[in-house]
Write an enzyme that holds these catalytic residues in place. Sequence first.
Site, PDB file in Angstrom:
ATOM      1  N   PHE A  48     -11.670  -7.278  14.006  1.00  0.00           N
ATOM      2  CA  PHE A  48     -10.558  -7.740  13.182  1.00  0.00           C
ATOM      3  C   PHE A  48     -10.179  -6.681  12.160  1.00  0.00           C
ATOM      4  O   PHE A  48     -11.023  -6.171  11.429  1.00  0.00           O
ATOM      5  CB  PHE A  48     -10.935  -9.048  12.478  1.00  0.00           C
ATOM      6  CG  PHE A  48      -9.883  -9.562  11.544  1.00  0.00           C
ATOM      7  CD1 PHE A  48      -8.664 -10.023  12.027  1.00  0.00           C
ATOM      8  CD2 PHE A  48     -10.101  -9.572  10.168  1.00  0.00           C
ATOM      9  CE1 PHE A  48      -7.687 -10.494  11.171  1.00  0.00           C
ATOM     10  CE2 PHE A  48      -9.132 -10.043   9.292  1.00  0.00           C
ATOM     11  CZ  PHE A  48      -7.912 -10.500   9.799  1.00  0.00           C
ATOM     12  N   GLN A  49      -8.902  -6.343  12.128  1.00  0.00           N
ATOM     13  CA  GLN A  49      -8.335  -5.338  11.226  1.00  0.00           C
ATOM     14  C   GLN A  49      -8.990  -3.965  11.383  1.00  0.00           C
ATOM     15  O   GLN A  49      -9.068  -3.185  10.435  1.00  0.00           O
ATOM     16  CB  GLN A  49      -8.400  -5.801   9.767  1.00  0.00           C
ATOM     17  CG  GLN A  49      -7.460  -6.959   9.465  1.00  0.00           C
ATOM     18  CD  GLN A  49      -7.280  -7.239   7.997  1.00  0.00           C
ATOM     19  OE1 GLN A  49      -8.150  -6.942   7.182  1.00  0.00           O
ATOM     20  NE2 GLN A  49      -6.132  -7.804   7.631  1.00  0.00           N
ATOM     21  N   GLU A  63       0.807  -1.211   0.000  1.00  0.00           N
ATOM     22  CA  GLU A  63       0.000   0.000   0.000  1.00  0.00           C
ATOM     23  C   GLU A  63       0.847   1.271   0.000  1.00  0.00           C
ATOM     24  O   GLU A  63       0.414   2.306  -0.542  1.00  0.00           O
ATOM     25  CB  GLU A  63      -0.956   0.010   1.200  1.00  0.00           C
ATOM     26  CG  GLU A  63      -2.087  -0.984   1.107  1.00  0.00           C
ATOM     27  CD  GLU A  63      -1.747  -2.361   1.671  1.00  0.00           C
ATOM     28  OE1 GLU A  63      -2.637  -3.210   1.762  1.00  0.00           O
ATOM     29  OE2 GLU A  63      -0.552  -2.575   2.016  1.00  0.00           O
ATOM     30  N   LYS A  90     -17.387  -0.971   5.750  1.00  0.00           N
ATOM     31  CA  LYS A  90     -17.742  -2.017   4.795  1.00  0.00           C
ATOM     32  C   LYS A  90     -19.230  -2.015   4.471  1.00  0.00           C
ATOM     33  O   LYS A  90     -19.627  -2.127   3.293  1.00  0.00           O
ATOM     34  CB  LYS A  90     -17.334  -3.379   5.366  1.00  0.00           C
ATOM     35  CG  LYS A  90     -17.534  -4.546   4.409  1.00  0.00           C
ATOM     36  CD  LYS A  90     -16.966  -5.835   4.988  1.00  0.00           C
ATOM     37  CE  LYS A  90     -17.078  -6.982   3.983  1.00  0.00           C
ATOM     38  NZ  LYS A  90     -16.471  -8.237   4.529  1.00  0.00           N
TER      39      LYS A  90
END
Length: 618
Positions: free
Chosen positions: A131-132, A69, A181
């Site tokens: 998570f993340q 990235e 998301k």
Amino acid sequence: MRSRNASQIDSSIVPVTRRTGAYALLDSLCRHGVKHIFGYPGGAILPIYDALYGFEVSGQLKHILVRHEQGAAHAADGYARATGQVGVCFGTSGPGATNLVTGIATAHMDSIPLVVITGQVPRTAIGTDAFQETDIWGITLPIVKHSYVVRDPADMAAIVAEAFYIASSGRPGPVLIDVPKDVGLEEFDYVPVEPGAIRPAGYKPTVKGNPRQITQAIELIRNSQRPLLYVGGGAIAAGAHAEIARLADHFRLPTTTTLMGKGAFDEHHPLALGMLGMHGTAYANFAVTECDLLIAVGARFDDRVTGKLDEFASRAKVIHIDIDPAEVGKTRVPDVPIVGDVKQVLIELLDRVRELEIVSDPAQTAAWHTRINQWKTDYPLVVPSYDNEIAPQEVIVELGRQAPDAYYTTDVGQHQMWAAQFLKNGPRRWISSAGLGTMGFGIPAAMGAKVALPDHQVICVAGDASVQMNIQELGTLAQFGINAKTVIVNNGWQGMVRQWQEAFYGERYSSSNMEVGMPDFGKLAEAFGIKGILVTERSQLAPAVAEMLAYDGPVLLDVRVRRDENCYPMVAPGKSNAQMLGLPEVKRETPVSHQTCTNCQTDNHPSHQFCSHCGAKL
């Protein structure tokens, strides 16, 4: 985080269609002229990548899959520097987003317009250590111009419109859009927003200069006997090179540029002094020390330029032109501050000069030009010659000879400073990390520039240490056939670190020797599917550069150079710009007028404040 509501858009004018937040994001990017995106997918950003598939199939967008990235951020940065347009990159949540941070900070320090889009965990999971999950909005607050977390997909189009306006207007900079998301997945009644239709409330950069201050600036220029034009990256961002040239020519202003300002003034021009500062030309540094008027245009008086601040242009009045009011007076309080767009202010100033029929008197500054020309004669930039070794400066000079009009990117270190000294190219053709000094910038920045300008030659000048920071992006060059060239000035060291250790740390070379464990760069390039060329002798250099330039595809050229060559001139930390290391001793058969240094007995030009040999006060 969310400054605009979709209800402010009149849906009776624009047709409403049921779409997802991800579609709205990508359609909005297309409407703002985006054609290329650099990124890397992951879980939280997958809804956006799923929607991207259709945009790629239809030819509306092209996604360049990087290997890291950080490479995406630097590629978007290189794209923006080469074109003046906003660069766009994608990263997923957590480590994907944090991998973008160095690239965001690089763009922030150098005022480069980016829109950085990150995935985020679903809205209901934010704050739960999912998570993340990483608070990328909070992490990047000090290094962005503005940032958003999209809480409602109906706000997406307005946020994108605001982001592009903020990134590209005023003093440019990066803007972050964090997209949960579920926002990307949620359907809503989509109303497109065209560029410029929405602007953030309360944000209106000053563009025009103050007429009274412009008149005051003209009077200072008219009355100056030792003027100096000092040009920074703001002139590049504003596209003001034509106005810079007109101003310099009209008043016969000797002109120096910062590392960011390279290309804003033709360095082949007789008035050009090249770069000033820590590794600037001796004549630029002597000139800024002795001038009686300093005209700063789009420059921020950073420490690598000024050296010891209280001795920087200490006898000069200062005119400072900059679009960012926070920069005017931050480091040096000007006698005449002018806040406004650099190009617009210079147009207004030149119009006023024409209106008043002001002409320059060559006799007024004749002595100043004579003195500067003598400094150019006494202290030229030198390309050394060694019997059995290639000097690193020779590599840069050969590149400039064979590809004078190329777009050059660099990594950071000695090779960067040699490139800045010896390359003389035009506006936006110099692409280098200046403020943050980011090693590993060069290859991905070249990738971005080449994607933007496929018909132009793009060359990355790298060092053997810094190139390894993002060398994985050779895979991106290979996959997409991006015909950017990389030249490694290979001395087997972290060169600038070694030079400082030699000069200031008693030659204790702690963790700077890169020779052991150095990869065979040619074989490494071939492993990525890229042509590799090795040069070990001077006779091979010119043919190898020609071969590299003629090859239809990416090339990695590894040039083995003299190991212990230092980059001079050099202003030591905390010293005046006139106190440079590495200057040649000037000897004349019959010195007409000089100052003798009491410390080392060296003769100096009568205008010097410090000895050019030992740096002692005269």
